[in-house]
Design a protein around this motif. Structure first.
Motif, PDB file in Angstrom:
ATOM      1  N   ALA A  31      -8.018 123.978 -48.637  1.00 52.41           N
ATOM      2  CA  ALA A  31      -9.441 123.757 -48.131  1.00 52.41           C
ATOM      3  C   ALA A  31      -9.429 122.736 -46.584  1.00 52.41           C
ATOM      4  CB  ALA A  31     -10.284 122.924 -49.165  1.00 52.41           C
ATOM      5  N   VAL A  32     -10.729 123.591 -45.748  1.00 52.58           N
ATOM      6  CA  VAL A  32     -10.930 122.917 -44.693  1.00 52.58           C
ATOM      7  C   VAL A  32     -12.112 122.008 -45.043  1.00 52.58           C
ATOM      8  CG1 VAL A  32     -11.070 122.883 -42.276  1.00 52.58           C
ATOM      9  CG2 VAL A  32      -9.576 124.385 -42.920  1.00 52.58           C
ATOM     10  N   LEU A  33     -12.760 121.472 -44.609  1.00 50.10           N
ATOM     11  CA  LEU A  33     -13.799 120.301 -44.671  1.00 50.10           C
ATOM     12  C   LEU A  33     -14.468 119.755 -43.892  1.00 50.10           C
ATOM     13  CD1 LEU A  33     -13.150 117.893 -47.786  1.00 50.10           C
ATOM     14  CD2 LEU A  33     -13.496 120.065 -48.316  1.00 50.10           C
ATOM     15  N   GLY A  34     -15.909 120.604 -42.932  1.00 50.81           N
ATOM     16  CA  GLY A  34     -16.054 120.664 -42.309  1.00 50.81           C
ATOM     17  C   GLY A  34     -15.853 121.865 -41.053  1.00 50.81           C
ATOM     18  N   SER A  35     -17.101 122.317 -40.412  1.00 47.29           N
ATOM     19  CA  SER A  35     -16.719 123.641 -40.114  1.00 47.29           C
ATOM     20  C   SER A  35     -17.155 123.018 -38.511  1.00 47.29           C
ATOM     21  CB  SER A  35     -17.586 124.522 -40.804  1.00 47.29           C
ATOM     22  OG  SER A  35     -18.951 124.218 -39.842  1.00 47.29           O
ATOM     23  N   LEU A  37     -10.598 127.531 -47.490  1.00 49.39           N
ATOM     24  CA  LEU A  37     -11.946 127.695 -47.967  1.00 49.39           C
ATOM     25  C   LEU A  37     -12.779 126.460 -46.920  1.00 49.39           C
ATOM     26  CD1 LEU A  37     -13.786 128.161 -50.399  1.00 49.39           C
ATOM     27  CD2 LEU A  37     -13.107 125.627 -51.290  1.00 49.39           C
ATOM     28  N   LEU A  38     -13.428 127.269 -46.010  1.00 50.14           N
ATOM     29  CA  LEU A  38     -14.070 126.209 -45.224  1.00 50.14           C
ATOM     30  C   LEU A  38     -15.332 125.903 -45.195  1.00 50.14           C
ATOM     31  CD1 LEU A  38     -13.870 124.940 -42.279  1.00 50.14           C
ATOM     32  CD2 LEU A  38     -15.171 127.603 -41.499  1.00 50.14           C
ATOM     33  N   LEU A  39     -15.546 124.814 -45.541  1.00 56.03           N
ATOM     34  CA  LEU A  39     -17.038 124.009 -46.159  1.00 56.03           C
ATOM     35  C   LEU A  39     -17.576 123.505 -45.219  1.00 56.03           C
ATOM     36  CD1 LEU A  39     -16.228 122.517 -49.870  1.00 56.03           C
ATOM     37  CD2 LEU A  39     -17.008 125.251 -48.892  1.00 56.03           C
ATOM     38  N   ASP A  40     -18.844 123.228 -45.863  1.00 53.10           N
ATOM     39  CA  ASP A  40     -19.971 122.390 -44.373  1.00 53.10           C
ATOM     40  C   ASP A  40     -21.065 122.045 -45.306  1.00 53.10           C
ATOM     41  OD1 ASP A  40     -20.701 120.669 -42.133  1.00 53.10           O
ATOM     42  OD2 ASP A  40     -19.707 121.957 -41.193  1.00 53.10           O
ATOM     43  N   ASN A  58     -24.983 128.771 -47.126  1.00 54.88           N
ATOM     44  CA  ASN A  58     -24.240 128.605 -45.843  1.00 54.88           C
ATOM     45  C   ASN A  58     -24.528 129.001 -44.598  1.00 54.88           C
ATOM     46  OD1 ASN A  58     -22.534 127.762 -47.924  1.00 54.88           O
ATOM     47  ND2 ASN A  58     -21.810 130.414 -48.848  1.00 54.88           N
ATOM     48  N   ARG A  59     -25.312 128.942 -44.050  1.00 51.56           N
ATOM     49  CA  ARG A  59     -25.672 129.211 -42.366  1.00 51.56           C
ATOM     50  C   ARG A  59     -24.896 128.331 -41.330  1.00 51.56           C
ATOM     51  NH1 ARG A  59     -30.090 126.044 -40.092  1.00 51.56           N
ATOM     52  NH2 ARG A  59     -31.219 126.016 -41.341  1.00 51.56           N
ATOM     53  N   ILE A  60     -24.967 127.507 -41.926  1.00 48.73           N
ATOM     54  CA  ILE A  60     -24.056 126.260 -40.619  1.00 48.73           C
ATOM     55  C   ILE A  60     -22.673 126.768 -40.654  1.00 48.73           C
ATOM     56  CG2 ILE A  60     -23.483 123.816 -40.215  1.00 48.73           C
ATOM     57  CD1 ILE A  60     -26.240 122.691 -41.111  1.00 48.73           C
ATOM     58  N   VAL A  61     -21.868 126.856 -42.312  1.00 47.47           N
ATOM     59  CA  VAL A  61     -20.568 126.815 -41.590  1.00 47.47           C
ATOM     60  C   VAL A  61     -20.465 128.397 -41.703  1.00 47.47           C
ATOM     61  CG1 VAL A  61     -20.393 127.732 -43.938  1.00 47.47           C
ATOM     62  CG2 VAL A  61     -18.562 127.218 -43.069  1.00 47.47           C
ATOM     63  N   ASN A  62     -20.680 129.445 -41.582  1.00 48.49           N
ATOM     64  CA  ASN A  62     -21.162 130.567 -41.526  1.00 48.49           C
ATOM     65  C   ASN A  62     -21.072 130.524 -40.110  1.00 48.49           C
ATOM     66  OD1 ASN A  62     -20.623 131.585 -43.596  1.00 48.49           O
ATOM     67  ND2 ASN A  62     -22.584 132.641 -44.682  1.00 48.49           N
ATOM     68  N   ALA A  63     -22.241 130.172 -39.278  1.00 50.62           N
ATOM     69  CA  ALA A  63     -22.079 130.443 -37.704  1.00 50.62           C
ATOM     70  C   ALA A  63     -21.433 129.989 -36.857  1.00 50.62           C
ATOM     71  CB  ALA A  63     -23.569 129.767 -37.537  1.00 50.62           C
ATOM     72  N   ILE A  86      -9.899 133.523 -44.994  1.00 52.49           N
ATOM     73  CA  ILE A  86     -11.294 132.589 -45.165  1.00 52.49           C
ATOM     74  C   ILE A  86     -12.087 132.904 -45.761  1.00 52.49           C
ATOM     75  CG2 ILE A  86     -12.446 130.803 -43.617  1.00 52.49           C
ATOM     76  CD1 ILE A  86     -10.778 132.127 -40.744  1.00 52.49           C
ATOM     77  N   SER A  87     -12.950 131.929 -47.180  1.00 54.93           N
ATOM     78  CA  SER A  87     -13.666 132.637 -47.129  1.00 54.93           C
ATOM     79  C   SER A  87     -14.572 131.101 -46.893  1.00 54.93           C
ATOM     80  CB  SER A  87     -13.704 131.820 -48.859  1.00 54.93           C
ATOM     81  OG  SER A  87     -12.756 131.249 -49.620  1.00 54.93           O
ATOM     82  N   THR A  88     -16.264 130.759 -47.320  1.00 55.36           N
ATOM     83  CA  THR A  88     -16.884 129.102 -46.590  1.00 55.36           C
ATOM     84  C   THR A  88     -18.022 129.116 -47.602  1.00 55.36           C
ATOM     85  OG1 THR A  88     -18.559 131.709 -45.916  1.00 55.36           O
ATOM     86  CG2 THR A  88     -16.590 130.360 -44.422  1.00 55.36           C
ATOM     87  N   GLY A  89     -18.228 128.384 -47.456  1.00 60.84           N
ATOM     88  CA  GLY A  89     -18.914 127.451 -48.927  1.00 60.84           C
ATOM     89  C   GLY A  89     -19.885 126.756 -47.700  1.00 60.84           C
ATOM     90  N   ASN A  90     -20.362 125.490 -49.063  1.00 64.58           N
ATOM     91  CA  ASN A  90     -21.339 124.539 -48.623  1.00 64.58           C
ATOM     92  C   ASN A  90     -20.187 122.838 -49.889  1.00 64.58           C
ATOM     93  OD1 ASN A  90     -23.481 124.021 -50.833  1.00 64.58           O
ATOM     94  ND2 ASN A  90     -23.788 126.060 -50.244  1.00 64.58           N
TER      95      ASN A  90
END
Length: 803
Positions: free
Chosen positions: A10-14, A33-36, A60-65, A87-91
């Motif tokens: 899990a990576v916190l901060g994108s 898992l990439l979160l922001d 999830n706009r910030i992380v996806n962008a 990679i999956s994204t989330g907040n």
């Protein structure tokens, strides 16, 4: 070694680092898992769509962008588009609870201790005990982040500092706190090296750790001496680039790429945090840097920094350089230097150092001013930032792309000689250096029995560098008299345990007659007295392909018989790689073009570096692959044929890979482009392990009772049926102005070989039949004026010509 498996991270901060670290874990097959954070307000576009703040797309706009920006960036952070599926994204609001199922949590949020502590508080609510947790900070003391956390968190927590871009820069600094369990550190040192392909360096929790402490000192010292020595930006970049074993972007161009603001931030951080450092004042910014920051001239991100790209009066792009005295941009000036001229004929970077140190011009003066200060600085940093000197060299090579670390440069100049020079410049090495010399030890490193050892200060003796026993470094074997044969283009080196290595050492490792004869000789020797052969080297690139200069000379002189013999020798060598009675393993890395790719196509096994850029690029010089590459693609297409539809598509795909000179951007993509076969390749993540891994594979194949394969006589070619497809395709590309008339001619020649000539119906042919067609086509294209113009452009200007 503790039994810990990493399958999910899990990576916190994108941000720039977070998204790219996520991409690199996905590259190696780990689920990410990439979160922001979730946004606090809607964009105009979201409002127009009638979305609310709690809509998933908004949250999830910030992380996806951020992930999209990373993936589109150049150079790419991913090995292939397919890795994105990992990679999956989330907040943080909705998805933080998922981290309970992850093996490693990496925090990469903004460099602010309070924010980091808040994130860790949230992590503690969901993290499973025993889970690895690390921070990628570059400036905040690691131990401060652990304050107030649970015992389990503290004992499994440390710093893992990746360098940007994480896929390409090899440094990973590991920074424990007083609470970190030793087995966590051992695990990370091993995992970083073996799976992430990193040079892992164990650091102390000191400001900026090792690489940035020394690297930023080095840059700041240079920024200050520019004024003192009255140097221009162009001069500094010329003197501190490839001639010195540094990246082409040297000093100021690198600063523009990284961003002046980043450098200023680290320098200010050091100025504030190391008040007792002898070089404290150097971390203060020179006036011109302050001014640039005020003007927002931060480099590429603001479109101007030390350099600025403009359109000139003729509408062409031109790059101007900043005049540091007037702070105005001016056309770049050519740099002349007698010292640089003298270094040109010297291949080994270490051998150039004495010339720089003795230089009588500005290049020599800059070298002495910079390095004598740096020698003093690094000797003073032991034991503050590291107990062992090799760690400083490792960090500088892997983090800043220096070919030699500071202590290696010092060795190259001569330790005692450099100290003489240092005194004249007011620089004094640390006392332990004097003690080392007094004890009769004249260098920081030495090679004994093929093993590189470093001077260990406490024991006043030489010790092997830990972790390198698994590496095979050809330079060390050469120093240990393991070279069995050598000519101008290649050497045969005994790797031990019955395996020989063919090392190329021509310019760009191009392949000429001497390289081919060394490969054949090694196979002869191995068939008689050894067990297998590895073809690999430690150069900057595996091989840029055949020596086109030699082909050009023969073609211009119309020495057709000699050229025919040369191509035949190339083809026979490729075939010998496949059809010998011993296993041959090819170990490519970086550029692996033309002939280098053809050797890989014919190997029993390809052990390749993750960073391998492989391709058959002969079209660019107006010919077709002539060292067995065209034959091999016809053979592979034949093996993939099933029904008619697939036959046509397979031929088309194979044809286009050569016709469009497709080069892979990674080892993974080399497989997707069809250069590698399913069970015949493996990837070494760490380039330092490549030759050792290739040797192990050669032994494995020999142990399994390797038998000589039989040449193929059943290659299905399509004849006229295939030629129809090729001609129709080439004509439509030509009439649509996608290719030139000469490209069309080369395409038709390529198609002729891949279809086995104009046979009336699909037929089975032999490899030799296809090789003869391939050689004929190659020769006839060498007789074309437009091909010669293309070759000449590559040989004289280094640029492909479209004619």
């Amino acid at each position: 070694m503790m039994n810990r498996k990493i399958t999910k991270v899990a990576v916190l901060g994108s941000g720039i680092m977070g998204s790219r670290i996520a991409c690199h874990f996905a590259n190696i097959g780990v689920e990410v898992l990439l979160l922001d954070i979730a946004p606090k307000e809607l964009t105009a576009e979201e409002q127009a769509k009638g979305l609310a703040l709690d809509h998933k797309a908004v949250k999830n706009r910030i992380v996806n962008a951020a992930l999209q920006t990373a993936v589109k960036s150049n150079p790419s952070p991913i090995y292939s588009q397919n890795v994105l599926q990992k990679i999956s994204t989330g907040n943080f609001d909705d998805d933080m609870s998922k981290i309970a199922n992850y093996d490693w949590i990496i925090e990469v949020v903004i460099e602010n201790l309070d924010i980091k502590k808040k994130v860790f508080e949230q992590v503690e609510q969901f993290r499973k005990p025993g889970t690895l947790i690390t921070s990628n900070t570059s400036g905040i003391p690691i131990h401060l982040m652990a304050e107030g956390r649970s015992e389990d968190f503290k004992s499994n927590f440390c710093g893992t500092h990746f360098f940007n871009p994480p896929r390409y820069l090899r440094l990973l600094e590991i920074i424990p706190t007083p609470y970190t369990k030793p087995e966590i550190i051992d695990f990370l040192m091993h995992y970083g090296d073996k799976f992430l392909g990193k040079t892992t360096v164990l650091c102390k929790d000191t400001p900026a750790f090792i690489a940035n402490r020394v690297g930023v000192y080095s840059i700041m010292a240079l920024l200050h001496s520019v004024e003192k020595l009255d140097l221009t930006i162009e001069e500094v970049d010329k003197f501190t680039g490839p001639a010195l074993g540094r990246p082409k972007s040297a000093t100021f161009r690198t600063s523009d790429v990284v961003g002046l603001d980043t450098m200023i931030k680290v320098a200010k951080g050091l100025y504030d945090n190391v008040p007792n450092d002898k070089a404290h004042d150097l971390f203060k910014l020179p006036a011109y840097v302050e001014k640039m920051a005020e003007n927002n001239w931060l480099g590429d991100k603001t479109k101007q920094g030390f350099y600025k790209k403009i359109k000139n009066a003729e509408g062409k792009s031109e790059i101007l350089a900043l005049d540091l005295k007037t702070l105005e941009y001016k056309p770049q000036q050519k740099v002349k230097s007698a010292t640089l001229e003298m270094t040109k004929s010297i291949d080994k970077v270490a051998d150039r150092m004495k010339i720089f140190a003795a230089g009588k011009d500005k290049a020599g003066e800059l070298f002495r001013t910079s390095f004598f200060g740096l020698f003093e600085y690094v000797s003073d940093r032991i034991p503050e930032i590291a107990d062992e000197l090799y760690k400083i060299d490792d960090a500088m090579r892997a983090g800043f792309g220096w070919e030699l670390g500071p202590f290696e440069v010092w060795d190259a100049v001569g330790v005692a000689e450099a100290i003489e020079g240092m005194k004249k410049y007011g620089n004094e090495p640390a006392t332990w250096v004097g003690e080392m010399l007094a004890g009769g030890n004249t260098s920081f490193y030495k090679v004994e029995d093929g093993v590189k050892k470093y001077y260990d200060i406490p024991s006043k003796s030489y010790k092997a560098i830990p972790g390198t026993s698994d590496f095979i470094i050809l330079e060390n074997l050469k120093a240990n008299n393991k070279v069995l044969y050598k000519n101008a283009g290649a050497s045969i080196i005994d790797l031990g345990e019955g395996i020989l290595n063919v090392e190329f050492h021509s310019k760009m490792n191009t392949i000429g007659g001497d390289t081919l004869s060394a490969i054949n000789k090694a196979i002869d020797m191995a068939e008689k007295d050894y067990r297998g052969v590895v073809i690999g080297n430690d150069g900057a690139n595996f091989s840029a392909g055949a020596n086109v200069g030699m082909i050009f000379m023969m073609a211009v002189e119309q020495e057709w018989e000699e050229l025919n013999m040369a191509i035949r020798l190339f083809q026979n060598t490729s075939m010998r790689i496949r059809y010998s009675s011993i296993p041959v393993v090819v170990a490519p890395h970086n550029l692996t073009l033309g002939g280098g790719c053809e050797f890989s196509l014919h190997a029993d096994h390809v052990q390749l570096s993750a960073e391998t850029y492989m391709g058959l690029v002969e079209f660019g010089v107006g010919v077709i692959p002539g060292g067995g590459g065209t034959k091999e693609f016809a053979l592979r297409a034949s093996d993939e044929f099933s029904d008619d539809q697939i036959v046509q598509n397979t031929l088309k795909n194979r044809f286009l890979t050569i016709g469009m000179a497709k080069v892979s951007t990674s080892a993974v993509e080399a497989f997707e482009l069809g250069y590698l076969q399913k069970d015949k390749y493996a990837i070494s993540m760490n380039r330092s392990r490549l030759i050792a891994d290739a040797k192990a594979k050669a032994i494995e194949l020999a142990d399994a009772g390797y038998t000589k394969p039989v040449q193929r006589k059943n290659i299905k070619v399509l004849g006229k049926q295939g030629l129809g497809i090729v001609h129709a395709g080439a004509n439509s590309m030509y009439s649509g102005h996608y290719i030139s008339e000469h490209d069309k001619k080369i395409s038709e020649k390529l198609g002729y070989v891949m279809c086995g000539g104009d046979l009336s119906s699909p037929t089975e042919v032999t490899e030799q039949y296809l090789l003869d067609l391939e050689r004929e086509a190659f020769l006839s294209l060498c007789g074309e004026r437009k091909t010669l113009e293309r070759i000449q452009s590559i040989v004289t200007k280094g640029k492909p010509l479209r004619n």
